[in-house]
Scaffold this motif. Structure first.
Motif, mmCIF file in Angstrom:
data_model
loop_
_atom_site.group_PDB
_atom_site.id
_atom_site.type_symbol
_atom_site.label_atom_id
_atom_site.label_comp_id
_atom_site.label_asym_id
_atom_site.label_seq_id
_atom_site.Cartn_x
_atom_site.Cartn_y
_atom_site.Cartn_z
ATOM 1 N N GLY A 15 6.212 3.406 -10.310
ATOM 2 C CA GLY A 15 6.948 4.660 -10.243
ATOM 3 C C GLY A 15 6.149 5.820 -9.691
ATOM 4 N N LYS A 16 4.890 5.921 -10.076
ATOM 5 C CA LYS A 16 4.063 7.016 -9.585
ATOM 6 C C LYS A 16 3.831 6.888 -8.089
ATOM 7 N N LYS A 17 3.607 5.665 -7.632
ATOM 8 C CA LYS A 17 3.400 5.445 -6.203
ATOM 9 C C LYS A 17 4.668 5.785 -5.422
ATOM 10 N N LEU A 18 5.828 5.420 -5.970
ATOM 11 C CA LEU A 18 7.092 5.736 -5.305
ATOM 12 C C LEU A 18 7.312 7.242 -5.264
ATOM 13 N N LEU A 19 6.958 7.931 -6.339
ATOM 14 C CA LEU A 19 7.131 9.385 -6.356
ATOM 15 C C LEU A 19 6.260 10.043 -5.291
ATOM 16 N N ASN A 20 5.035 9.576 -5.149
ATOM 17 C CA ASN A 20 4.166 10.109 -4.089
ATOM 18 C C ASN A 20 4.788 9.892 -2.708
ATOM 19 N N ALA A 21 5.352 8.696 -2.500
ATOM 20 C CA ALA A 21 5.989 8.409 -1.211
ATOM 21 C C ALA A 21 7.203 9.299 -0.997
ATOM 22 N N SER A 73 0.840 -1.202 0.000
ATOM 23 C CA SER A 73 0.000 0.000 0.000
ATOM 24 C C SER A 73 0.873 1.248 0.000
ATOM 25 N N GLU A 74 0.262 2.393 -0.286
ATOM 26 C CA GLU A 74 1.003 3.651 -0.271
ATOM 27 C C GLU A 74 1.540 3.952 1.129
ATOM 28 N N THR A 75 0.766 3.606 2.144
ATOM 29 C CA THR A 75 1.215 3.836 3.518
ATOM 30 C C THR A 75 2.449 3.007 3.826
ATOM 31 N N GLN A 76 2.427 1.723 3.501
ATOM 32 C CA GLN A 76 3.568 0.860 3.803
ATOM 33 C C GLN A 76 4.790 1.224 2.964
ATOM 34 N N LEU A 77 4.575 1.633 1.728
ATOM 35 C CA LEU A 77 5.709 2.070 0.901
ATOM 36 C C LEU A 77 6.360 3.304 1.516
ATOM 37 N N LEU A 78 5.557 4.222 2.012
ATOM 38 C CA LEU A 78 6.098 5.415 2.670
ATOM 39 C C LEU A 78 6.870 5.030 3.924
ATOM 40 N N MET A 79 6.360 4.098 4.699
ATOM 41 C CA MET A 79 7.066 3.626 5.888
ATOM 42 C C MET A 79 8.411 3.009 5.523
ATOM 43 N N MET A 80 8.447 2.221 4.456
ATOM 44 C CA MET A 80 9.696 1.598 4.013
ATOM 45 C C MET A 80 10.690 2.658 3.537
ATOM 46 N N GLY A 130 1.929 14.899 10.104
ATOM 47 C CA GLY A 130 2.235 15.607 8.872
ATOM 48 C C GLY A 130 1.389 15.275 7.661
ATOM 49 N N LEU A 131 0.880 14.047 7.545
ATOM 50 C CA LEU A 131 0.073 13.719 6.372
ATOM 51 C C LEU A 131 -1.213 14.535 6.367
ATOM 52 N N SER A 132 -1.722 14.778 5.195
ATOM 53 C CA SER A 132 -2.949 15.567 5.060
ATOM 54 C C SER A 132 -4.145 14.824 5.656
ATOM 55 N N TRP A 133 -5.209 15.555 5.926
ATOM 56 C CA TRP A 133 -6.429 14.926 6.432
ATOM 57 C C TRP A 133 -6.971 13.920 5.426
ATOM 58 N N ARG A 134 -6.766 14.181 4.147
ATOM 59 C CA ARG A 134 -7.240 13.261 3.105
ATOM 60 C C ARG A 134 -6.571 11.902 3.238
ATOM 61 N N LEU A 150 16.454 9.905 -3.452
ATOM 62 C CA LEU A 150 15.151 9.268 -3.561
ATOM 63 C C LEU A 150 14.238 10.068 -4.478
ATOM 64 N N LEU A 151 14.198 11.385 -4.305
ATOM 65 C CA LEU A 151 13.352 12.223 -5.150
ATOM 66 C C LEU A 151 13.793 12.171 -6.608
ATOM 67 N N ASP A 152 15.105 12.257 -6.846
ATOM 68 C CA ASP A 152 15.623 12.214 -8.222
ATOM 69 C C ASP A 152 15.302 10.878 -8.879
ATOM 70 N N PHE A 153 15.500 9.779 -8.132
ATOM 71 C CA PHE A 153 15.240 8.445 -8.672
ATOM 72 C C PHE A 153 13.762 8.275 -8.989
ATOM 73 N N ALA A 154 12.901 8.702 -8.067
ATOM 74 C CA ALA A 154 11.460 8.569 -8.273
ATOM 75 C C ALA A 154 10.994 9.403 -9.460
ATOM 76 N N GLU A 155 11.523 10.602 -9.601
ATOM 77 C CA GLU A 155 11.167 11.452 -10.744
ATOM 78 C C GLU A 155 11.602 10.800 -12.053
ATOM 79 N N SER A 156 12.810 10.246 -12.060
ATOM 80 C CA SER A 156 13.360 9.662 -13.286
ATOM 81 C C SER A 156 12.621 8.404 -13.718
ATOM 82 N N ASN A 157 11.996 7.713 -12.764
ATOM 83 C CA ASN A 157 11.367 6.427 -13.067
ATOM 84 C C ASN A 157 9.854 6.437 -12.833
ATOM 85 N N ARG A 158 9.270 7.612 -12.879
ATOM 86 C CA ARG A 158 7.845 7.751 -12.588
ATOM 87 C C ARG A 158 6.971 7.023 -13.600
ATOM 88 N N GLY A 159 7.477 6.795 -14.812
ATOM 89 C CA GLY A 159 6.695 6.129 -15.835
ATOM 90 C C GLY A 159 6.714 4.619 -15.755
#
Length: 354
Positions: free
Chosen positions: A188-194, A107-114, A215-219, A175-184
């Motif tokens: 990749g999109k999920k990693l970029l969000n994380a 999930s997006e939550t677990q990916l962010l934790m990792m 810190g995470l948004s209410w959404r 991490l940000l550079d790698f995620a941006e470069s591989n977003r496609g």
């Protein structure tokens, strides 16, 4: 041919302290162990990586259905330095590539934790009983040193825990550079969000959990209080130096007010490191030193964070101190918070299991 560890197997390998790896023989070569007889008995696989072993293959012909192995086909070009060589008979997805390969399966939550863990100064590794004994024997016989750059934390009783301190495996900018470069790419999109949601460098799961809940948004189930820095360095004045006998300290979470004129420090008071008796004395002195410099310090225990209503009280108090609006959550927001807490407040050693 050696296995190429990826996905959750690679994540688990990256969590293994070098002290433990030093006690493990190489994983058997795939070509020399077609029946997987040696693999079934391998120490590192049986006691750490687990079955099925998740491996990467680069063409469909290699994607068979062997027992105990889960092959994952990677048909795109590999990112630069995606595969590492190891001293343990296998190749390994780099920390950055590991996050990309695991992204589609968690999930997006677990990916962010990792991502937080790999960018942080900690890892959570729970040795099996066999490995615990092997570590103890190796230390006592001076077969291996206790410090390989990874240091094991202890609890209030001085007992070893599953929390290990080590240098970050990934730099935030990388991490940000790698995620941006591989977003496609797949995941990749999920990693970029994380990557965009990692607030900073943390030193424990507790700090990650507090950072995400605040810190995470209410959404996404958080409190939307994202104006903070993790492990914020504070140079002490002469008066404060006399209290703690240090030149500087680091605040777990350093919040800044809406007008920029006030700051509030949240200190995570966990059962390890800060919870040790001598560390507790140092923490008390540190709080006094910071207060002497005009900082407002809020102490957050895991119990207080785990209780939803208690945490809401802290969050509302924090928002008021900082001059940010705080309003009651809707039922939908409460449901998202419950979902976030269900995934976040876990036994961190089980992170990423699927």
């Amino acid at each position: 041919m050696s296995y190429v560890l990826s996905n959750i197997s690679a994540f688990r390998f990256h969590r293994v302290p070098p002290q433990v790896l030093a006690l493990c023989p190489p994983i058997p070569d795939e070509d020399c162990d077609r029946q997987r007889l040696l693999l079934r008995q391998d120490l590192l696989v049986n006691h750490v990586l687990g079955f099925p072993l998740h491996t990467l293959v680069l063409n469909r012909k290699e994607r068979t259905n062997p027992a105990l192995i889960e092959h994952h086909l990677w048909s795109s070009s590999l990112p630069p330095k995606a595969i590492w060589e190891t001293d343990h008979g296998v190749q390994l997805a780099s920390p950055l590539f590991t996050l990309l390969t695991v992204a589609p399966y968690v999930s997006e939550t677990q990916l962010l934790m990792m991502a937080y863990e790999m960018c942080g100064t900690f890892a959570v590794f729970k040795p099996s009983d066999l490995m615990e004994k092997a570590l103890k024997d190796a230390y006592e016989s001076h077969q291996i040193p206790k410090d390989y750059g990874w240091r094991r934390s202890s609890n209030q009783k001085g007992e070893a825990t599953n929390l290990w301190q080590r240098p970050p495996l990934i730099q935030l900018n990388d991490l940000l550079d790698f995620a941006e470069s591989n977003r496609g790419l797949r995941g990749g999109k999920k990693l970029l969000n994380a990557a965009r949601r990692v607030s900073g460098i943390t030193a424990s799961p507790f700090e990650v959990q507090a950072s995400m809940l605040f810190g995470l948004s209410w959404r996404l189930g958080g409190e939307g209080l994202s104006y903070f820095e993790n492990n914020y360095e504070i140079a002490l004045d002469q008066k404060a130096k006399k209290i703690v006998d240090k030149e500087k300290v680091y605040a777990d979470l350093h919040f800044v007010s809406a007008d920029g004129d006030r700051s509030v420090i949240v200190e995570c008071q966990g059962a390890t490191e800060h919870g040790k008796v001598d560390a507790g004395i140092r923490d008390a002195d540190r709080v006094t030193a910071l207060q002497s410099m005009g900082y407002d310090v809020v102490l957050l225990t895991f119990k207080k964070m785990s209780d939803k209503e208690s945490f809401h009280t802290v969050a509302e108090m924090l928002a008021n101190k900082l001059g940010y609006p705080y309003r009651a959550k809707t039922e939908a927001m409460k449901a998202r918070e419950s979902d976030l807490r269900r995934e976040l407040l876990i036994d961190w050693a089980t992170l990423g299991e699927f």
